[in-house]
Design an enzyme around this catalytic site. Sequence first.
Site, PDB file in Angstrom:
ATOM      1  N   LYS A 192       0.782  -1.147  -0.028  1.00  0.00           N
ATOM      2  CA  LYS A 192       0.051   0.001  -0.077  1.00  0.00           C
ATOM      3  C   LYS A 192       0.896   1.166   0.112  1.00  0.00           C
ATOM      4  O   LYS A 192       0.774   2.335  -0.811  1.00  0.00           O
ATOM      5  CB  LYS A 192      -1.145  -0.002   1.189  1.00  0.00           C
ATOM      6  CG  LYS A 192      -1.939  -1.076   1.268  1.00  0.00           C
ATOM      7  CD  LYS A 192      -2.823  -1.089   2.457  1.00  0.00           C
ATOM      8  CE  LYS A 192      -2.264  -1.109   3.905  1.00  0.00           C
ATOM      9  NZ  LYS A 192      -1.507  -2.243   4.279  1.00  0.00           N
ATOM     10  N   ARG A 194     -10.088   0.648   8.057  1.00  0.00           N
ATOM     11  CA  ARG A 194      -9.502  -0.603   8.286  1.00  0.00           C
ATOM     12  C   ARG A 194     -10.652  -1.558   9.207  1.00  0.00           C
ATOM     13  O   ARG A 194     -10.492  -2.582   9.544  1.00  0.00           O
ATOM     14  CB  ARG A 194      -8.310  -0.695   9.409  1.00  0.00           C
ATOM     15  CG  ARG A 194      -6.766  -0.800   8.598  1.00  0.00           C
ATOM     16  CD  ARG A 194      -5.791  -0.727   9.482  1.00  0.00           C
ATOM     17  NE  ARG A 194      -4.667  -1.340   9.131  1.00  0.00           N
ATOM     18  CZ  ARG A 194      -3.603  -0.913   8.749  1.00  0.00           C
ATOM     19  NH1 ARG A 194      -3.642   0.461   8.318  1.00  0.00           N
ATOM     20  NH2 ARG A 194      -2.666  -1.445   8.438  1.00  0.00           N
ATOM     21  N   ARG A 227      11.721  -5.846   5.546  1.00  0.00           N
ATOM     22  CA  ARG A 227      11.867  -4.432   5.958  1.00  0.00           C
ATOM     23  C   ARG A 227      12.314  -4.221   7.269  1.00  0.00           C
ATOM     24  O   ARG A 227      13.085  -3.264   7.567  1.00  0.00           O
ATOM     25  CB  ARG A 227      10.372  -3.994   5.796  1.00  0.00           C
ATOM     26  CG  ARG A 227      10.313  -2.435   6.215  1.00  0.00           C
ATOM     27  CD  ARG A 227       8.805  -1.874   5.802  1.00  0.00           C
ATOM     28  NE  ARG A 227       8.043  -2.333   6.600  1.00  0.00           N
ATOM     29  CZ  ARG A 227       6.654  -2.066   6.515  1.00  0.00           C
ATOM     30  NH1 ARG A 227       6.267  -1.192   5.360  1.00  0.00           N
ATOM     31  NH2 ARG A 227       5.594  -2.404   7.365  1.00  0.00           N
ATOM     32  N   ARG A 279      11.410  -1.055  11.840  1.00  0.00           N
ATOM     33  CA  ARG A 279      10.171  -0.683  12.511  1.00  0.00           C
ATOM     34  C   ARG A 279       9.841  -1.744  13.529  1.00  0.00           C
ATOM     35  O   ARG A 279       9.884  -2.879  13.519  1.00  0.00           O
ATOM     36  CB  ARG A 279       8.961  -0.740  11.304  1.00  0.00           C
ATOM     37  CG  ARG A 279       8.455   0.464  11.191  1.00  0.00           C
ATOM     38  CD  ARG A 279       7.264   0.706   9.794  1.00  0.00           C
ATOM     39  NE  ARG A 279       6.140  -0.038  10.190  1.00  0.00           N
ATOM     40  CZ  ARG A 279       5.198  -0.016   9.266  1.00  0.00           C
ATOM     41  NH1 ARG A 279       5.450   0.444   8.238  1.00  0.00           N
ATOM     42  NH2 ARG A 279       4.064  -0.669   9.648  1.00  0.00           N
ATOM     43  N   ARG A 329      -0.917  -8.821  13.366  1.00  0.00           N
ATOM     44  CA  ARG A 329      -1.501  -7.877  12.455  1.00  0.00           C
ATOM     45  C   ARG A 329      -2.132  -8.598  11.243  1.00  0.00           C
ATOM     46  O   ARG A 329      -3.308  -7.915  10.872  1.00  0.00           O
ATOM     47  CB  ARG A 329      -0.354  -6.901  11.631  1.00  0.00           C
ATOM     48  CG  ARG A 329       0.370  -6.027  12.655  1.00  0.00           C
ATOM     49  CD  ARG A 329       1.763  -5.706  12.385  1.00  0.00           C
ATOM     50  NE  ARG A 329       1.743  -4.761  11.210  1.00  0.00           N
ATOM     51  CZ  ARG A 329       2.878  -4.551  10.237  1.00  0.00           C
ATOM     52  NH1 ARG A 329       4.328  -5.221  10.770  1.00  0.00           N
ATOM     53  NH2 ARG A 329       3.038  -3.864   9.319  1.00  0.00           N
TER      54      ARG A 329
HETATM   55  P1  B4P Z   1       3.722  -1.799   2.465  1.00  0.00           P
HETATM   56  O1  B4P Z   1       2.429  -3.027   2.168  1.00  0.00           O
HETATM   57  O2  B4P Z   1       3.615  -0.557   1.582  1.00  0.00           O
HETATM   58  O3  B4P Z   1       3.538  -1.566   3.901  1.00  0.00           O
HETATM   59  P2  B4P Z   1       2.659  -0.514   4.559  1.00  0.00           P
HETATM   60  O4  B4P Z   1       1.975   0.484   3.898  1.00  0.00           O
HETATM   61  O5  B4P Z   1       3.632  -0.120   5.882  1.00  0.00           O
HETATM   62  O6  B4P Z   1       1.462  -1.440   5.396  1.00  0.00           O
HETATM   63  P3  B4P Z   1       1.194  -1.791   6.965  1.00  0.00           P
HETATM   64  O7  B4P Z   1      -0.156  -2.175   6.792  1.00  0.00           O
HETATM   65  O8  B4P Z   1       2.224  -2.836   7.382  1.00  0.00           O
HETATM   66  O9  B4P Z   1       1.156  -0.445   7.777  1.00  0.00           O
HETATM   67  P4  B4P Z   1       0.359   0.809   8.183  1.00  0.00           P
HETATM   68  O10 B4P Z   1       1.326   1.842   8.310  1.00  0.00           O
HETATM   69  O11 B4P Z   1      -0.759   1.128   7.374  1.00  0.00           O
HETATM   70  O12 B4P Z   1       5.101  -2.480   2.111  1.00  0.00           O
HETATM   71  C1  B4P Z   1       5.725  -3.736   2.869  1.00  0.00           C
HETATM   72  C2  B4P Z   1       6.772  -3.968   2.533  1.00  0.00           C
HETATM   73  O13 B4P Z   1       7.050  -4.672   1.169  1.00  0.00           O
HETATM   74  C3  B4P Z   1       7.871  -2.730   2.227  1.00  0.00           C
HETATM   75  O14 B4P Z   1       9.364  -2.982   2.710  1.00  0.00           O
HETATM   76  C4  B4P Z   1       7.981  -2.900   0.309  1.00  0.00           C
HETATM   77  O15 B4P Z   1       9.359  -2.189   0.140  1.00  0.00           O
HETATM   78  C5  B4P Z   1       7.695  -4.366   0.234  1.00  0.00           C
HETATM   79  N1  B4P Z   1       7.093  -4.290  -1.019  1.00  0.00           N
HETATM   80  C6  B4P Z   1       6.093  -3.794  -1.606  1.00  0.00           C
HETATM   81  N2  B4P Z   1       5.816  -3.950  -2.819  1.00  0.00           N
HETATM   82  C7  B4P Z   1       6.534  -5.131  -3.106  1.00  0.00           C
HETATM   83  C8  B4P Z   1       6.575  -5.948  -4.179  1.00  0.00           C
HETATM   84  N3  B4P Z   1       5.655  -5.734  -5.358  1.00  0.00           N
HETATM   85  N4  B4P Z   1       7.342  -6.943  -4.239  1.00  0.00           N
HETATM   86  C9  B4P Z   1       8.239  -7.287  -3.082  1.00  0.00           C
HETATM   87  N5  B4P Z   1       8.216  -6.305  -1.903  1.00  0.00           N
HETATM   88  C10 B4P Z   1       7.390  -5.296  -2.030  1.00  0.00           C
HETATM   89  O16 B4P Z   1      -0.175   0.525   9.505  1.00  0.00           O
HETATM   90  C11 B4P Z   1       0.631   0.201  10.716  1.00  0.00           C
HETATM   91  C12 B4P Z   1      -0.139   0.141  12.190  1.00  0.00           C
HETATM   92  O17 B4P Z   1      -0.669   1.255  12.593  1.00  0.00           O
HETATM   93  C13 B4P Z   1      -1.308  -0.984  12.014  1.00  0.00           C
HETATM   94  O18 B4P Z   1      -0.739  -2.152  12.215  1.00  0.00           O
HETATM   95  C14 B4P Z   1      -2.233  -0.489  13.301  1.00  0.00           C
HETATM   96  O19 B4P Z   1      -1.714  -0.669  14.462  1.00  0.00           O
HETATM   97  C15 B4P Z   1      -1.877   1.246  13.045  1.00  0.00           C
HETATM   98  N6  B4P Z   1      -3.103   1.789  11.988  1.00  0.00           N
HETATM   99  C16 B4P Z   1      -2.828   2.343  10.993  1.00  0.00           C
HETATM  100  N7  B4P Z   1      -3.894   2.697  10.331  1.00  0.00           N
HETATM  101  C17 B4P Z   1      -4.952   2.512  11.240  1.00  0.00           C
HETATM  102  C18 B4P Z   1      -6.308   2.239  11.055  1.00  0.00           C
HETATM  103  N8  B4P Z   1      -7.100   2.917  10.015  1.00  0.00           N
HETATM  104  N9  B4P Z   1      -7.149   1.756  12.037  1.00  0.00           N
HETATM  105  C19 B4P Z   1      -6.602   1.259  13.342  1.00  0.00           C
HETATM  106  N10 B4P Z   1      -5.116   1.078  13.411  1.00  0.00           N
HETATM  107  C20 B4P Z   1      -4.443   1.897  12.252  1.00  0.00           C
END
Ligand code: B4P
Length: 187
Positions: free
Chosen positions: A14, A89, A128, A134, A145
């Site tokens: 994402k 979410r 990552r 992180r 998660r």
């Molecule tokens: P991403 O998938 O981009 O990770 P993210 O956006 O950080 O998602 P995540 O769900 O973990 O975190 P968020 O900040 O929203 O990439 C992951 C890795 O994969 C990267 O290293 C990337 O380089 C690699 N990658 C990407 N594409 C690839 C491909 N095609 N091939 C290989 N590798 C690839 O949320 C974090 C926390 O915040 C949640 O757990 C929760 O506690 C809280 N939170 C956030 N929003 C919330 C909400 N709306 N409600 C409640 N809690 C919330």
Amino acid sequence: MLNIILFGPPGSGKGTQSDLIIEKFGLTHISTGNILREEVKNETELGLLAKDIMSRGELVSDEIMIGMIKNKLQELGDVKGVIFDGFPRTKPQAEALDNLLKEYNTEISVLISLEVPEDELMIRLLNRAKLEGRSDDNEDTIKNRIQEYKNKTAAVADYYEEKGKLKTIHGVGSIDEIFTQISEILS
Ligand code: B4P
């Protein structure tokens, strides 16, 4: 306005794809994960509350998250559209978002769901962890998660499917290949 929800389990790409979409389509990025991490870093009241919840891999409460989005939307001004990354979410968050957008005479255009198998999610997030350190990218927290995603978040895709707004993408492959599929939907 073009308002997109970029949706998928943790590690589905994402954040990665949001950066590319913003550059090509000129949208405004709202990432609740990034906002929360900033609050944690600055040790605000919210940050102190969210820190432990996030490090356990749980979701922050709907009340807090909806309030956060409400404030963000108020600050926006005149924009071409918004990409919601990591929000909504839960179903209550989705319902609240739809109601808030109505106040601005706009709505969600599409929810793009990135589908990635669990073993691949684990590989990406552990990788990552090595690169960025992180605090929520460790094996036990990642498992939580993914479980939270299945229990509470997956229903958001069903909610938008009922409204005819769900587009599903196979999220395995190169970042460019996946971005090409997203671009085709948005164009
Ligand atoms: P991403 O998938 O981009 O990770 P993210 O956006 O950080 O998602 P995540 O769900 O973990 O975190 P968020 O900040 O929203 O990439 C992951 C890795 O994969 C990267 O290293 C990337 O380089 C690699 N990658 C990407 N594409 C690839 C491909 N095609 N091939 C290989 N590798 C690839 O949320 C974090 C926390 O915040 C949640 O757990 C929760 O506690 C809280 N939170 C956030 N929003 C919330 C909400 N709306 N409600 C409640 N809690 C919330």
